[in-house]
Design a protein around this motif. Structure first.
Motif, PDB file in Angstrom:
ATOM      1  N   GLN A 139      56.626 -12.918  38.726  1.00 13.36           N
ATOM      2  CA  GLN A 139      57.279 -14.177  39.101  1.00 13.36           C
ATOM      3  C   GLN A 139      56.852 -14.600  40.506  1.00 13.36           C
ATOM      4  N   ARG A 140      56.679 -15.907  40.720  1.00 16.00           N
ATOM      5  CA  ARG A 140      56.321 -16.393  42.044  1.00 16.00           C
ATOM      6  C   ARG A 140      57.458 -16.149  43.037  1.00 16.00           C
ATOM      7  N   GLY A 141      57.077 -15.773  44.252  1.00 15.35           N
ATOM      8  CA  GLY A 141      58.075 -15.459  45.263  1.00 15.35           C
ATOM      9  C   GLY A 141      59.012 -16.607  45.561  1.00 15.35           C
ATOM     10  N   GLY A 142      58.490 -17.827  45.539  1.00 21.08           N
ATOM     11  CA  GLY A 142      59.305 -18.985  45.867  1.00 21.08           C
ATOM     12  C   GLY A 142      60.383 -19.298  44.857  1.00 21.08           C
ATOM     13  N   THR A 143      60.316 -18.701  43.672  1.00 20.33           N
ATOM     14  CA  THR A 143      61.322 -18.950  42.643  1.00 20.33           C
ATOM     15  C   THR A 143      62.438 -17.913  42.650  1.00 20.33           C
ATOM     16  N   LEU A 144      62.350 -16.925  43.539  1.00 18.49           N
ATOM     17  CA  LEU A 144      63.384 -15.904  43.617  1.00 18.49           C
ATOM     18  C   LEU A 144      64.622 -16.441  44.335  1.00 18.49           C
ATOM     19  N   SER A 145      65.749 -15.794  44.105  1.00 18.18           N
ATOM     20  CA  SER A 145      66.960 -16.123  44.849  1.00 18.18           C
ATOM     21  C   SER A 145      66.792 -15.677  46.297  1.00 18.18           C
ATOM     22  N   GLY A 146      67.710 -16.116  47.172  1.00 19.30           N
ATOM     23  CA  GLY A 146      67.635 -15.725  48.571  1.00 19.30           C
ATOM     24  C   GLY A 146      67.695 -14.222  48.766  1.00 19.30           C
ATOM     25  N   GLY A 147      68.584 -13.576  48.025  1.00 19.68           N
ATOM     26  CA  GLY A 147      68.696 -12.124  48.118  1.00 19.68           C
ATOM     27  C   GLY A 147      67.442 -11.419  47.641  1.00 19.68           C
ATOM     28  N   GLU A 148      66.876 -11.905  46.562  1.00 21.31           N
ATOM     29  CA  GLU A 148      65.646 -11.306  46.037  1.00 21.31           C
ATOM     30  C   GLU A 148      64.480 -11.512  47.005  1.00 21.31           C
ATOM     31  N   GLN A 149      64.441 -12.671  47.650  1.00 24.60           N
ATOM     32  CA  GLN A 149      63.392 -12.908  48.643  1.00 24.60           C
ATOM     33  C   GLN A 149      63.534 -11.962  49.832  1.00 24.60           C
ATOM     34  N   GLN A 150      64.770 -11.668  50.227  1.00 22.48           N
ATOM     35  CA  GLN A 150      64.958 -10.720  51.319  1.00 22.48           C
ATOM     36  C   GLN A 150      64.527  -9.325  50.905  1.00 22.48           C
ATOM     37  N   MET A 151      64.835  -8.935  49.676  1.00 20.90           N
ATOM     38  CA  MET A 151      64.357  -7.654  49.169  1.00 20.90           C
ATOM     39  C   MET A 151      62.833  -7.603  49.174  1.00 20.90           C
ATOM     40  N   LEU A 152      62.222  -8.719  48.803  1.00 19.55           N
ATOM     41  CA  LEU A 152      60.762  -8.785  48.769  1.00 19.55           C
ATOM     42  C   LEU A 152      60.182  -8.689  50.169  1.00 19.55           C
ATOM     43  N   ALA A 153      60.795  -9.353  51.136  1.00 18.95           N
ATOM     44  CA  ALA A 153      60.306  -9.297  52.515  1.00 18.95           C
ATOM     45  C   ALA A 153      60.368  -7.875  53.064  1.00 18.95           C
ATOM     46  N   ILE A 154      61.466  -7.183  52.789  1.00 17.05           N
ATOM     47  CA  ILE A 154      61.590  -5.795  53.238  1.00 17.05           C
ATOM     48  C   ILE A 154      60.622  -4.907  52.459  1.00 17.05           C
ATOM     49  N   GLY A 155      60.526  -5.152  51.153  1.00 14.69           N
ATOM     50  CA  GLY A 155      59.595  -4.371  50.336  1.00 14.69           C
ATOM     51  C   GLY A 155      58.161  -4.531  50.797  1.00 14.69           C
ATOM     52  N   ARG A 156      57.770  -5.749  51.135  1.00 14.60           N
ATOM     53  CA  ARG A 156      56.409  -5.996  51.631  1.00 14.60           C
ATOM     54  C   ARG A 156      56.158  -5.190  52.905  1.00 14.60           C
ATOM     55  N   ALA A 157      57.143  -5.169  53.807  1.00 20.31           N
ATOM     56  CA  ALA A 157      56.997  -4.380  55.031  1.00 20.31           C
ATOM     57  C   ALA A 157      56.885  -2.886  54.722  1.00 20.31           C
ATOM     58  N   LEU A 158      57.655  -2.424  53.748  1.00 20.16           N
ATOM     59  CA  LEU A 158      57.641  -1.002  53.410  1.00 20.16           C
ATOM     60  C   LEU A 158      56.336  -0.564  52.753  1.00 20.16           C
ATOM     61  N   MET A 159      55.605  -1.505  52.180  1.00 21.92           N
ATOM     62  CA  MET A 159      54.352  -1.161  51.504  1.00 21.92           C
ATOM     63  C   MET A 159      53.306  -0.598  52.466  1.00 21.92           C
ATOM     64  N   SER A 160      53.467  -0.842  53.761  1.00 17.78           N
ATOM     65  CA  SER A 160      52.529  -0.297  54.740  1.00 17.78           C
ATOM     66  C   SER A 160      52.895   1.134  55.133  1.00 17.78           C
ATOM     67  N   ARG A 161      53.941   1.689  54.503  1.00 16.58           N
ATOM     68  CA  ARG A 161      54.434   3.035  54.826  1.00 16.58           C
ATOM     69  C   ARG A 161      54.700   3.161  56.324  1.00 16.58           C
ATOM     70  N   PRO A 162      55.557   2.298  56.883  1.00 13.96           N
ATOM     71  CA  PRO A 162      55.710   2.232  58.341  1.00 13.96           C
ATOM     72  C   PRO A 162      56.388   3.453  58.930  1.00 13.96           C
ATOM     73  N   ARG A 163      56.077   3.678  60.200  1.00 16.85           N
ATOM     74  CA  ARG A 163      56.805   4.660  61.006  1.00 16.85           C
ATOM     75  C   ARG A 163      57.963   3.980  61.722  1.00 16.85           C
ATOM     76  N   LEU A 164      57.795   2.693  62.008  1.00 20.92           N
ATOM     77  CA  LEU A 164      58.859   1.884  62.614  1.00 20.92           C
ATOM     78  C   LEU A 164      58.988   0.600  61.811  1.00 20.92           C
ATOM     79  N   LEU A 165      60.193   0.343  61.303  1.00 21.62           N
ATOM     80  CA  LEU A 165      60.486  -0.878  60.552  1.00 21.62           C
ATOM     81  C   LEU A 165      61.393  -1.752  61.401  1.00 21.62           C
ATOM     82  N   MET A 166      60.966  -2.989  61.639  1.00 16.94           N
ATOM     83  CA  MET A 166      61.761  -3.945  62.404  1.00 16.94           C
ATOM     84  C   MET A 166      62.283  -5.019  61.459  1.00 16.94           C
ATOM     85  N   LEU A 167      63.586  -5.202  61.472  1.00 15.02           N
ATOM     86  CA  LEU A 167      64.250  -6.147  60.570  1.00 15.02           C
ATOM     87  C   LEU A 167      64.968  -7.204  61.388  1.00 15.02           C
TER      88      LEU A 167
END
Length: 248
Positions: A139-167
């Motif tokens: 599904q296109r990101g722009g069609t997600l609900s606000g909550g789902e988009q926030q999950m996607l934004a955090i998920g995208r950040a986590l995909m880099s396997r970060p040592r420091l996550l800034m939210l």
């Protein structure tokens, strides 16, 4: 919560940054130890988001120092900072609305040139935290609900396997139930994965209950710091950010 280490993973000293002639950071000192959740609270316009962006290289610091794991990164370009495994989920989410959920997540992995094994492990972790995304991978990101988009934004950040996550404002505009899911995911990442987190959050009550430690920013300066529990009990914090409603 995971017990933090003794020495700081991120150390900021006398940091100054500006937009043109307007000085947004006026000499900020802040430490984050590996394994900590640190909350940064303050009123709108206090400089919280500017601090996060300056850590990431935009805007550039005018003075002071940012050290990550002992390395001076004050003048390091943004793309190289990302490769050090520092990741950010910015205010407003800023997902790619025309890309699918899967493509958005892939962009997070591409930022740090992850190995295939890291990509697979990162995706598995993201989908375990946010199973709703698994149902919407095409599904296109722009069609997600606000909550789902926030999950996607955090998920995208986590995909880099970060040592420091800034939210930056992860619960902004979300229904209480969805916001609780976001906070639960942050707590899980810290407890189970030992992830270090810096969180700027309008809901000071939730942020300070989640955090090992907190900082209060006023007009570009850190004015108070302490454990989350200590700050929650301070009368000036309760009056400014808790009893009067969510203000920063």
């Amino acid at each position: 919560m995971t017990a933090p280490s003794a020495s700081p993973l991120l150390a900021i000293r006398n940091l100054r940054a500006a937009y043109g002639k307007i000085e947004a950071l006026k000499g900020v000192d802040l430490d984050i130890k590996a394994g900590e959740i640190v909350a940064l609270i303050g009123a709108n316009g206090a400089g919280k988001s500017t601090l996060m962006m300056t850590i990431f290289g935009k805007p550039r610091a005018r003075a002071g120092e940012i050290r990550f794991d002992g390395r001076d990164i004050t003048d390091v370009p943004t793309h190289q900072i990302a490769r050090l495994r520092i990741a950010q989920a910015p205010e407003g989410r800023r997902i790619f609305p025309r890309m699918s959920v899967a493509e958005n997540l892939q962009m997070g992995a591409d930022a740090t040139e992850c190995s295939e094994a890291d990509r697979a492990a990162g995706l598995e972790r993201v989908l375990s935290l946010f199973p709703r995304l698994k149902e919407r991978m095409t599904q296109r990101g722009g069609t997600l609900s606000g909550g789902e988009q926030q999950m996607l934004a955090i998920g995208r950040a986590l995909m880099s396997r970060p040592r420091l996550l800034m939210l930056d404002e992860p619960s902004l505009g979300l229904a209480p139930l969805i916001a609780r899911q976001i906070f639960d995911a942050i707590r899980t990442l810290n407890r189970q994965d030992g992830l270090t987190v810096l969180i700027v959050e309008q809901n000071a009550n939730h942020a300070l209950r989640l955090a090992h430690r907190g900082y209060v920013m006023v007009n570009g300066l850190i004015t108070l710091s302490g454990t989350g529990a200590e700050l929650l009990q301070r009368p000036e914090i309760r009056a400014a950010y808790l009893e009067g409603g969510r203000r920063g």
